[in-house]
Design a protein around this motif. Structure first.
Motif: not given
Length: 229
Positions: A12-19
């Motif tokens: 979740f941290v990875t994809f939230i940071l991407m967004l």
């Protein structure tokens, strides 16, 4: 279950940071994500952990986010921009390897405490580094091509998941097979090589199935004019 919980949190941290990067910097943010993500993933892959009672290397979540970033670029901005991102990621890894090898070539001072640690991390076995680079460039270009072909038949916003799943599921097989063969074939028993391929691909597939909703969020932000350009 500790590693599994950390893995879910990292996802979740990875994809939230991407967004977040996409929201603040727009298309440029995705280019940056692919560039730094490729470097991070190639460092993470050095570490082996136990997940769901099997041995696995890290980096699968980051690699999956890179695939999603190129899919978003392809879907919103076109194939040319997606291919540009792929080459940015490839160039980033090459630059990292060259400059870090230059850094390791320096004779450390007597009171230096980092040389051995840096060598452990960045003196990557040549076959593993070569396998990662070749697998990345072939897998990513195949992903962009398949996404474009599928888009010709399924082009609506509602069918983004078909484009994302279809392109990434196939390209990940090729990507994983190339990496495992170059990095491990001949050095490990064939049964072990096959097991590494299966577990690595399974983790990539699991991450891919779970990350497409973030692609829809990115597309929604773009439609609503919330993306800085």
């Amino acid at each position: 279950m500790y590693n599994e919980l950390i893995g879910i949190g990292t996802f979740f941290v990875t994809f939230i940071l991407m967004l977040v990067l996409y929201r603040i910097f727009g298309k440029t943010g995705l280019f940056v994500w692919v560039a730094i993500g490729t470097i991070i993933a190639n460092i993470q892959v050095i570490k082996t952990v136990e997940l769901f009672s099997v041995s696995a290397t890290l980096g699968n979540v980051m690699f999956a986010s890179i695939y999603l970033a190129t899919d978003i670029l392809n879907d919103i901005y076109g194939r040319k921009q997606a291919k540009k991102a792929v080459w940015l990621g490839f160039s980033s890894v090459i630059v990292m390897v060259i400059l870090l090898q230059c850094s390791l070539a320096f004779i450390p001072a007597q009171d230096d405490v980092s040389q051995q640690a840096l060598e452990t991390i960045f003196n990557i076995v040549p076959r593993i580094a070569l396998g990662s680079i070749i697998a990345y460039i072939i897998g990513q270009h195949l992903d962009v091509l398949l996404f474009t072909l599928i888009k010709k038949k399924f082009s609506s916003d509602k069918t983004f998941y078909i484009r994302a799943y279809g392109s990434t599921v196939v390209s990940s097989i090729v990507d994983t097979a190339i990496f495992v063969l170059i990095a491990f074939y001949g050095n490990l028993p064939n049964s072990v090589v096959f097991e590494i391929f299966i577990t690595t691909y399974f983790l990539k597939l699991l991450t891919t199935i779970s990350n497409v909703p973030f692609g829809y969020i990115a597309k929604s932000m773009y439609r609503k004019g919330k993306i800085a350009e």
